[in-house]
Each structure stands twice: as C-alpha cells, then as structure tokens.
Design a protein around this motif. Structure first.
Motif, PDB file in Angstrom:
ATOM      1  N   LYS A  49     -39.718  64.737 -61.219  1.00  0.00           N
ATOM      2  CA  LYS A  49     -40.500  63.515 -61.008  1.00  0.00           C
ATOM      3  C   LYS A  49     -42.013  63.582 -61.980  1.00  0.00           C
ATOM      4  O   LYS A  49     -42.245  62.708 -62.478  1.00  0.00           O
ATOM      5  N   ARG A  50     -42.511  64.921 -62.089  1.00  0.00           N
ATOM      6  CA  ARG A  50     -43.812  64.927 -62.479  1.00  0.00           C
ATOM      7  C   ARG A  50     -44.273  66.433 -62.890  1.00  0.00           C
ATOM      8  O   ARG A  50     -43.299  67.281 -62.587  1.00  0.00           O
ATOM      9  N   LEU A  51     -45.457  66.517 -63.476  1.00  0.00           N
ATOM     10  CA  LEU A  51     -45.971  68.024 -63.722  1.00  0.00           C
ATOM     11  C   LEU A  51     -47.046  67.885 -62.898  1.00  0.00           C
ATOM     12  O   LEU A  51     -48.025  66.947 -62.769  1.00  0.00           O
ATOM     13  N   ILE A  52     -47.180  69.054 -62.169  1.00  0.00           N
ATOM     14  CA  ILE A  52     -48.257  69.195 -61.207  1.00  0.00           C
ATOM     15  C   ILE A  52     -49.217  70.242 -61.508  1.00  0.00           C
ATOM     16  O   ILE A  52     -48.665  71.559 -61.785  1.00  0.00           O
ATOM     17  N   LEU A  53     -50.666  69.971 -61.907  1.00  0.00           N
ATOM     18  CA  LEU A  53     -51.368  71.237 -62.356  1.00  0.00           C
ATOM     19  C   LEU A  53     -52.280  71.575 -61.113  1.00  0.00           C
ATOM     20  O   LEU A  53     -52.815  70.580 -60.691  1.00  0.00           O
ATOM     21  N   VAL A  54     -52.292  72.891 -60.581  1.00  0.00           N
ATOM     22  CA  VAL A  54     -53.121  73.219 -59.618  1.00  0.00           C
ATOM     23  C   VAL A  54     -54.322  73.870 -60.148  1.00  0.00           C
ATOM     24  O   VAL A  54     -54.072  74.893 -60.392  1.00  0.00           O
ATOM     25  N   ASP A  55     -55.380  73.593 -59.613  1.00  0.00           N
ATOM     26  CA  ASP A  55     -56.640  74.282 -60.007  1.00  0.00           C
ATOM     27  C   ASP A  55     -57.256  74.744 -58.521  1.00  0.00           C
ATOM     28  O   ASP A  55     -57.839  73.904 -58.019  1.00  0.00           O
ATOM     29  N   PRO A  70     -47.365  62.004 -64.148  1.00  0.00           N
ATOM     30  CA  PRO A  70     -45.933  61.627 -64.361  1.00  0.00           C
ATOM     31  C   PRO A  70     -45.402  61.737 -65.638  1.00  0.00           C
ATOM     32  O   PRO A  70     -46.246  61.539 -66.656  1.00  0.00           O
ATOM     33  N   TYR A  71     -44.138  62.223 -65.797  1.00  0.00           N
ATOM     34  CA  TYR A  71     -43.470  62.259 -67.195  1.00  0.00           C
ATOM     35  C   TYR A  71     -43.695  61.231 -68.198  1.00  0.00           C
ATOM     36  O   TYR A  71     -43.675  61.300 -69.329  1.00  0.00           O
ATOM     37  N   LYS A  72     -43.733  59.900 -67.279  1.00  0.00           N
ATOM     38  CA  LYS A  72     -43.723  58.594 -68.204  1.00  0.00           C
ATOM     39  C   LYS A  72     -44.995  58.692 -69.122  1.00  0.00           C
ATOM     40  O   LYS A  72     -45.271  57.861 -70.230  1.00  0.00           O
ATOM     41  N   ASN A  73     -46.100  59.466 -68.613  1.00  0.00           N
ATOM     42  CA  ASN A  73     -47.367  59.546 -69.457  1.00  0.00           C
ATOM     43  C   ASN A  73     -47.564  60.677 -70.349  1.00  0.00           C
ATOM     44  O   ASN A  73     -48.544  60.510 -70.799  1.00  0.00           O
ATOM     45  N   ILE A  74     -46.696  61.208 -70.377  1.00  0.00           N
ATOM     46  CA  ILE A  74     -46.626  62.509 -71.495  1.00  0.00           C
ATOM     47  C   ILE A  74     -45.973  61.887 -72.943  1.00  0.00           C
ATOM     48  O   ILE A  74     -45.004  61.319 -72.848  1.00  0.00           O
ATOM     49  N   ARG A  75     -46.974  61.664 -73.847  1.00  0.00           N
ATOM     50  CA  ARG A  75     -46.449  60.920 -74.834  1.00  0.00           C
ATOM     51  C   ARG A  75     -46.034  61.860 -76.069  1.00  0.00           C
ATOM     52  O   ARG A  75     -45.190  61.346 -76.624  1.00  0.00           O
ATOM     53  N   HIS A  76     -46.363  62.900 -76.173  1.00  0.00           N
ATOM     54  CA  HIS A  76     -45.892  63.899 -76.971  1.00  0.00           C
ATOM     55  C   HIS A  76     -45.965  65.499 -76.465  1.00  0.00           C
ATOM     56  O   HIS A  76     -46.965  65.593 -75.571  1.00  0.00           O
ATOM     57  N   PHE A  77     -45.124  66.181 -76.919  1.00  0.00           N
ATOM     58  CA  PHE A  77     -45.261  67.799 -76.626  1.00  0.00           C
ATOM     59  C   PHE A  77     -44.860  68.548 -77.513  1.00  0.00           C
ATOM     60  O   PHE A  77     -43.896  67.983 -78.466  1.00  0.00           O
ATOM     61  N   SER A  78     -45.181  69.748 -77.619  1.00  0.00           N
ATOM     62  CA  SER A  78     -44.778  70.582 -78.647  1.00  0.00           C
ATOM     63  C   SER A  78     -44.776  72.217 -77.999  1.00  0.00           C
ATOM     64  O   SER A  78     -45.430  72.372 -77.160  1.00  0.00           O
ATOM     65  N   ILE A  79     -43.958  73.057 -78.484  1.00  0.00           N
ATOM     66  CA  ILE A  79     -43.956  74.265 -78.154  1.00  0.00           C
ATOM     67  C   ILE A  79     -43.939  74.953 -79.431  1.00  0.00           C
ATOM     68  O   ILE A  79     -43.487  74.641 -80.427  1.00  0.00           O
ATOM     69  N   LYS A 122     -35.610  66.602 -71.128  1.00  0.00           N
ATOM     70  CA  LYS A 122     -34.833  66.049 -70.099  1.00  0.00           C
ATOM     71  C   LYS A 122     -35.459  64.816 -69.272  1.00  0.00           C
ATOM     72  O   LYS A 122     -34.903  63.709 -69.199  1.00  0.00           O
ATOM     73  N   TYR A 123     -36.678  65.023 -68.948  1.00  0.00           N
ATOM     74  CA  TYR A 123     -37.497  64.091 -67.987  1.00  0.00           C
ATOM     75  C   TYR A 123     -38.238  62.990 -68.902  1.00  0.00           C
ATOM     76  O   TYR A 123     -38.183  61.828 -68.691  1.00  0.00           O
ATOM     77  N   ILE A 124     -38.550  63.415 -70.114  1.00  0.00           N
ATOM     78  CA  ILE A 124     -39.549  62.536 -71.017  1.00  0.00           C
ATOM     79  C   ILE A 124     -38.616  61.856 -71.779  1.00  0.00           C
ATOM     80  O   ILE A 124     -38.906  60.559 -72.027  1.00  0.00           O
ATOM     81  N   LEU A 125     -37.509  62.367 -72.321  1.00  0.00           N
ATOM     82  CA  LEU A 125     -36.684  61.459 -73.202  1.00  0.00           C
ATOM     83  C   LEU A 125     -35.664  60.531 -72.762  1.00  0.00           C
ATOM     84  O   LEU A 125     -34.901  59.819 -73.338  1.00  0.00           O
ATOM     85  N   ASN A 126     -35.297  60.872 -71.170  1.00  0.00           N
ATOM     86  CA  ASN A 126     -34.479  60.109 -70.678  1.00  0.00           C
ATOM     87  C   ASN A 126     -34.721  58.595 -69.946  1.00  0.00           C
ATOM     88  O   ASN A 126     -35.910  58.621 -69.794  1.00  0.00           O
TER      89      ASN A 126
END
Length: 126
Positions: A49-55, A70-79, A122-126
């Motif tokens: 459902k989301r990416l969780i960053l733990v600091d 939330p994955y819907k808020n990720i606009r672009h990604f690269s590897i 899988k989660y961003i493009l669907n």
C-alpha cells in the motif's frame, strides 16, 4: 550488510519477520510487507500500500519518526544499476509535494535493485 556499507550509506535487505515485529503497530489490516532495506539505524519498507521511511533519532534511537508515502504520491522513479567502477546501485523517487528526489543507495551485493523496480512498478503503474 557490512558496517562499511552502512557507513557509506548503502542499504542492505532486512529480515521480513523482524520488520513485521517492529512495524506491527504501524501496519494496517490488509497491508503486507514486501521488503525492507536498512542504512545503519534507519530503514525503509515497501508494503502493498505504501512506502514507509523509518528514521531513528537521538543517541539511543528510541525516538522514531515514521514517514508514510502512498504509492499514488510517487510521481516518478528511477533505478541505476551498479557498474564495474561505480559499485553502488541507486534508487530515486520523486514524491508529490517534495522538491527533488528521495535517494537511496544499495551495495552491489546487498540487494536486487531490479526486484525493487518491479515492486514499485507493480504498485505505481497499476
């Protein structure tokens, strides 16, 4: 993950059982942890459902900030895969409302950057 990888900022894959235990109060019903990666004390977790960053903050690391994207808020990604001379793989995420990308580095042997790309896709493009 070796100490040197941690000092250099490289992420290493985490044990799913340990993640489930540490995040049992954060994860909601129906949410499943897909994988997690640790850099020294901090880590980030991919769920369905989301990416969780733990600091983890402070000397003892008892103060913890959980940042959910939330994955819907990720606009672009690269590897970027590791190379012969540049031995680190890299992930960049552009999130709505944040200027510039979130960046994470992975040691060449510590993780599978293509697996991470497939999970994000899988989660961003669907």
């Amino acid at each position: 993950m070796s100490l040197l990888d941690g000092i250099l900022g490289n992420a290493g894959e985490m044990d799913l059982e340990k993640l489930e235990s540490e995040l049992e109060e954060i994860i909601i019903e129906g949410e499943k942890i897909e994988g997690g990666y640790k850099v020294l004390r901090d880590y980030f977790v991919f769920t369905n459902k989301r990416l969780i960053l733990v600091d983890k903050q402070g000397v003892t690391g008892k103060k913890v900030e959980y940042h959910s994207v939330p994955y819907k808020n990720i606009r672009h990604f690269s590897i970027e895969s590791a190379g012969t001379f540049d031995r680190d793989a890299e992930l960049k995420l552009w999130v709505a409302g944040i200027t510039g990308p979130l960046e994470k580095k992975f040691g060449k042997k510590s993780s599978d950057i293509l697996k991470i790309q497939r999970s994000l896709a899988k989660y961003i493009l669907n």
